[in-house]
Write a protein that holds these residues in place. Structure first.
Motif, PDB file in Angstrom:
ATOM      1  N   GLY A   1      87.251  59.169   6.164  1.00 25.74           N
ATOM      2  CA  GLY A   1      86.931  60.112   7.226  1.00 25.74           C
ATOM      3  C   GLY A   1      85.456  60.246   7.537  1.00 25.74           C
ATOM      4  N   VAL A   2      84.618  59.295   7.062  1.00 24.85           N
ATOM      5  CA  VAL A   2      83.181  59.384   7.322  1.00 24.85           C
ATOM      6  C   VAL A   2      82.732  58.358   8.358  1.00 24.85           C
ATOM      7  CG1 VAL A   2      82.632  60.357   5.075  1.00 24.85           C
ATOM      8  CG2 VAL A   2      82.656  57.872   5.349  1.00 24.85           C
ATOM      9  N   GLU A   3      83.678  57.592   8.888  1.00 23.67           N
ATOM     10  CA  GLU A   3      83.384  56.611   9.939  1.00 23.67           C
ATOM     11  C   GLU A   3      84.124  57.045  11.208  1.00 23.67           C
ATOM     12  OE1 GLU A   3      81.448  53.644  11.557  1.00 23.67           O
ATOM     13  OE2 GLU A   3      81.562  53.405   9.364  1.00 23.67           O
ATOM     14  N   ARG A   4      83.361  57.244  12.269  1.00 26.93           N
ATOM     15  CA  ARG A   4      83.973  57.694  13.518  1.00 26.93           C
ATOM     16  C   ARG A   4      84.731  56.547  14.177  1.00 26.93           C
ATOM     17  NH1 ARG A   4      80.329  60.890  17.736  1.00 26.93           N
ATOM     18  NH2 ARG A   4      80.486  62.378  16.004  1.00 26.93           N
ATOM     19  N   LEU A   5      85.944  56.826  14.589  1.00 23.38           N
ATOM     20  CA  LEU A   5      86.753  55.830  15.269  1.00 23.38           C
ATOM     21  C   LEU A   5      86.372  55.736  16.744  1.00 23.38           C
ATOM     22  CD1 LEU A   5      90.295  56.598  13.796  1.00 23.38           C
ATOM     23  CD2 LEU A   5      88.921  54.545  13.374  1.00 23.38           C
ATOM     24  N   SER A   6      86.336  54.509  17.249  1.00 21.87           N
ATOM     25  CA  SER A   6      86.129  54.286  18.679  1.00 21.87           C
ATOM     26  C   SER A   6      87.447  54.397  19.432  1.00 21.87           C
ATOM     27  CB  SER A   6      85.510  52.902  18.911  1.00 21.87           C
ATOM     28  OG  SER A   6      84.312  52.754  18.170  1.00 21.87           O
ATOM     29  N   ALA A   7      88.548  54.109  18.737  1.00 22.63           N
ATOM     30  CA  ALA A   7      89.888  54.216  19.317  1.00 22.63           C
ATOM     31  C   ALA A   7      90.893  54.338  18.186  1.00 22.63           C
ATOM     32  CB  ALA A   7      90.206  52.991  20.184  1.00 22.63           C
ATOM     33  N   GLY A   8      92.083  54.829  18.506  1.00 21.12           N
ATOM     34  CA  GLY A   8      93.123  54.964  17.497  1.00 21.12           C
ATOM     35  C   GLY A   8      92.978  56.232  16.678  1.00 21.12           C
ATOM     36  N   SER A   9      93.709  56.278  15.570  1.00 24.03           N
ATOM     37  CA  SER A   9      93.724  57.493  14.753  1.00 24.03           C
ATOM     38  C   SER A   9      93.931  57.167  13.284  1.00 24.03           C
ATOM     39  CB  SER A   9      94.845  58.430  15.228  1.00 24.03           C
ATOM     40  OG  SER A   9      96.107  57.804  15.071  1.00 24.03           O
ATOM     41  N   ALA A  10      93.546  58.120  12.436  1.00 23.47           N
ATOM     42  CA  ALA A  10      93.779  58.058  10.988  1.00 23.47           C
ATOM     43  C   ALA A  10      94.223  59.455  10.574  1.00 23.47           C
ATOM     44  CB  ALA A  10      92.522  57.637  10.242  1.00 23.47           C
ATOM     45  N   GLU A  11      95.500  59.614  10.299  1.00 19.98           N
ATOM     46  CA  GLU A  11      96.073  60.942  10.099  1.00 19.98           C
ATOM     47  C   GLU A  11      96.688  61.097   8.712  1.00 19.98           C
ATOM     48  OE1 GLU A  11      95.747  63.388  12.145  1.00 19.98           O
ATOM     49  OE2 GLU A  11      94.844  62.217  13.776  1.00 19.98           O
ATOM     50  N   TRP A  12      96.230  62.137   8.002  1.00 21.81           N
ATOM     51  CA  TRP A  12      96.844  62.525   6.745  1.00 21.81           C
ATOM     52  C   TRP A  12      98.026  63.444   7.038  1.00 21.81           C
ATOM     53  CZ3 TRP A  12      94.838  60.403   2.308  1.00 21.81           C
ATOM     54  CH2 TRP A  12      93.557  59.860   2.393  1.00 21.81           C
ATOM     55  N   SER A  13      98.786  63.760   6.011  1.00 19.23           N
ATOM     56  CA  SER A  13      99.904  64.682   6.182  1.00 19.23           C
ATOM     57  C   SER A  13      99.467  66.140   6.042  1.00 19.23           C
ATOM     58  CB  SER A  13     101.010  64.377   5.163  1.00 19.23           C
ATOM     59  OG  SER A  13     100.523  64.542   3.841  1.00 19.23           O
ATOM     60  N   VAL A  14      98.150  66.351   5.876  1.00 20.27           N
ATOM     61  CA  VAL A  14      97.572  67.698   5.817  1.00 20.27           C
ATOM     62  C   VAL A  14      96.384  67.716   6.784  1.00 20.27           C
ATOM     63  CG1 VAL A  14      98.280  68.090   3.422  1.00 20.27           C
ATOM     64  CG2 VAL A  14      96.034  67.088   3.892  1.00 20.27           C
ATOM     65  N   PRO A  15      95.875  68.891   7.137  1.00 22.18           N
ATOM     66  CA  PRO A  15      94.698  68.951   8.013  1.00 22.18           C
ATOM     67  C   PRO A  15      93.515  68.168   7.427  1.00 22.18           C
ATOM     68  CG  PRO A  15      95.715  71.110   7.845  1.00 22.18           C
ATOM     69  CD  PRO A  15      96.419  70.235   6.851  1.00 22.18           C
ATOM     70  N   HIS A  16      92.678  67.619   8.292  1.00 20.96           N
ATOM     71  CA  HIS A  16      91.566  66.787   7.839  1.00 20.96           C
ATOM     72  C   HIS A  16      90.635  67.535   6.884  1.00 20.96           C
ATOM     73  CE1 HIS A  16      91.969  63.028  10.188  1.00 20.96           C
ATOM     74  NE2 HIS A  16      92.658  63.799  11.011  1.00 20.96           N
ATOM     75  N   SER A  17      90.395  68.815   7.143  1.00 13.10           N
ATOM     76  CA  SER A  17      89.501  69.576   6.281  1.00 13.10           C
ATOM     77  C   SER A  17      90.037  69.653   4.858  1.00 13.10           C
ATOM     78  CB  SER A  17      89.293  70.985   6.840  1.00 13.10           C
ATOM     79  OG  SER A  17      90.541  71.653   6.984  1.00 13.10           O
ATOM     80  N   GLU A  18      91.344  69.820   4.736  1.00  8.58           N
ATOM     81  CA  GLU A  18      91.958  69.859   3.408  1.00  8.58           C
ATOM     82  C   GLU A  18      91.942  68.483   2.761  1.00  8.58           C
ATOM     83  OE1 GLU A  18      96.241  70.829   1.234  1.00  8.58           O
ATOM     84  OE2 GLU A  18      95.897  71.484   3.305  1.00  8.58           O
ATOM     85  N   ALA A  19      92.216  67.448   3.556  1.00  5.48           N
ATOM     86  CA  ALA A  19      92.209  66.082   3.036  1.00  5.48           C
ATOM     87  C   ALA A  19      90.838  65.728   2.466  1.00  5.48           C
ATOM     88  CB  ALA A  19      92.600  65.100   4.127  1.00  5.48           C
ATOM     89  N   ARG A  20      89.767  66.116   3.156  1.00  9.23           N
ATOM     90  CA  ARG A  20      88.418  65.791   2.686  1.00  9.23           C
ATOM     91  C   ARG A  20      88.136  66.452   1.339  1.00  9.23           C
ATOM     92  NH1 ARG A  20      84.487  64.158   6.214  1.00  9.23           N
ATOM     93  NH2 ARG A  20      83.212  64.047   4.330  1.00  9.23           N
ATOM     94  N   ARG A  21      88.631  67.662   1.141  1.00 14.45           N
ATOM     95  CA  ARG A  21      88.396  68.370  -0.120  1.00 14.45           C
ATOM     96  C   ARG A  21      89.128  67.716  -1.280  1.00 14.45           C
ATOM     97  NH1 ARG A  21      89.333  72.966   3.120  1.00 14.45           N
ATOM     98  NH2 ARG A  21      91.423  73.203   2.208  1.00 14.45           N
ATOM     99  N   ARG A  22      90.198  66.995  -0.979  1.00 17.92           N
ATOM    100  CA  ARG A  22      91.056  66.478  -2.037  1.00 17.92           C
ATOM    101  C   ARG A  22      90.854  64.986  -2.311  1.00 17.92           C
ATOM    102  NH1 ARG A  22      96.814  68.761  -0.148  1.00 17.92           N
ATOM    103  NH2 ARG A  22      97.533  67.385  -1.835  1.00 17.92           N
TER     104      ARG A  22
END
Length: 234
Positions: free
Chosen positions: A51-72
């Motif tokens: 989650g530290v590289e900005r996407l130009s297109a497409g998506s990268a989705e966890w099963s939890v909110p991104h803020s929670e994913a980053r903490r874990r």
């Protein structure tokens, strides 16, 4: 927080596509090894997942909110980053951010220092450690948070055999404790020792992926066969 779903994930820099499009699912368990020639996009893929590289297109989705994913999750770089503080302070720092009580974080830090062979170097400035010791400290500092997912970018690239063996033991221990690991490496011996599944990258694209045992013995493309043979792959 898993699986992680990458859909059309693409990274462009200065008008050049350096990654993607990538469609990939990171399953809930295992130790994924990312392989491929230099410049194939291994690091960029890890950074997108983290989650530290900005996407130009497409998506990268966890099963939890991104803020929670980053903490874990945690990330360990090829060149270990250490604070200009003692070994003990380096290990205590992430626990302090998690608001762990001082008494508990010191006890946990001492335990981890002993695990990585630095139990007698608690007061030593981390900048004075050897390369192998720094890498073990960086890994312990990542694992001390008990992350659900750990990303590593060629953590043993500049280490000798003994330090590499120590790092691999820590990784296998973390996997046994339930941490999902994704790691890039150029060392095929290490890939064979650790991988449950492989991602093979060429020119910013995922070229092959699947169970390690199958991919090692039955590569499906001439590019992966050539890579195994030590040939130049572009």
């Amino acid at each position: 927080m898993l699986p992680l779903e990458l859909s059309g994930a693409t990274v462009r820099r200065k008008g050049k596509t350096v990654l993607g499009p990538v469609d990939l699912t990171l399953a809930q368990q295992g130790l994924t090894i990312v392989i491929g020639p230099n410049g194939s996009g291994k690091t960029t893929l890890l950074r997108v997942m983290h989650g530290v590289e900005r996407l130009s297109a497409g998506s990268a989705e966890w099963s939890v909110p991104h803020s929670e994913a980053r903490r874990r999750q945690s990330y360990v770089f090829q060149s270990p980053i250490v604070l200009r503080r003692s070994v003990l302070d380096n290990l205590c720092y992430p626990l302090k951010l998690m608001k762990v009580a001082r008494r508990d974080r010191v006890a946990t830090a001492r335990d981890w220092a002993a695990r990585i062979g630095l139990g007698d170097a608690l007061a030593t400035p981390a900048t004075r450690l050897s390369g192998g010791e720094r890498q073990k400290l960086a890994l312990a500092r990542a694992l001390i948070r008990k992350p659900d997912v750990l990303f590593l970018d060629e953590p043993c690239a500049n280490l000798d055999g003994r330090a590499t063996r120590d790092i691999e033991a820590l990784l296998l221990g973390a996997r046994a404790a339930g941490t999902r690991i994704v790691m890039a490496t150029h060392d095929m011996g290490q890939a064979r020792r650790l991988a449950t599944d492989l991602i093979f990258m060429v020119s910013g694209r995922v070229h092959e992926t699947g169970h390690a045992g199958h991919i090692f013995t039955h590569p499906e493309t001439p590019e992966l066969t050539a890579f195994y043979n030590g040939d130049i792959v572009e």
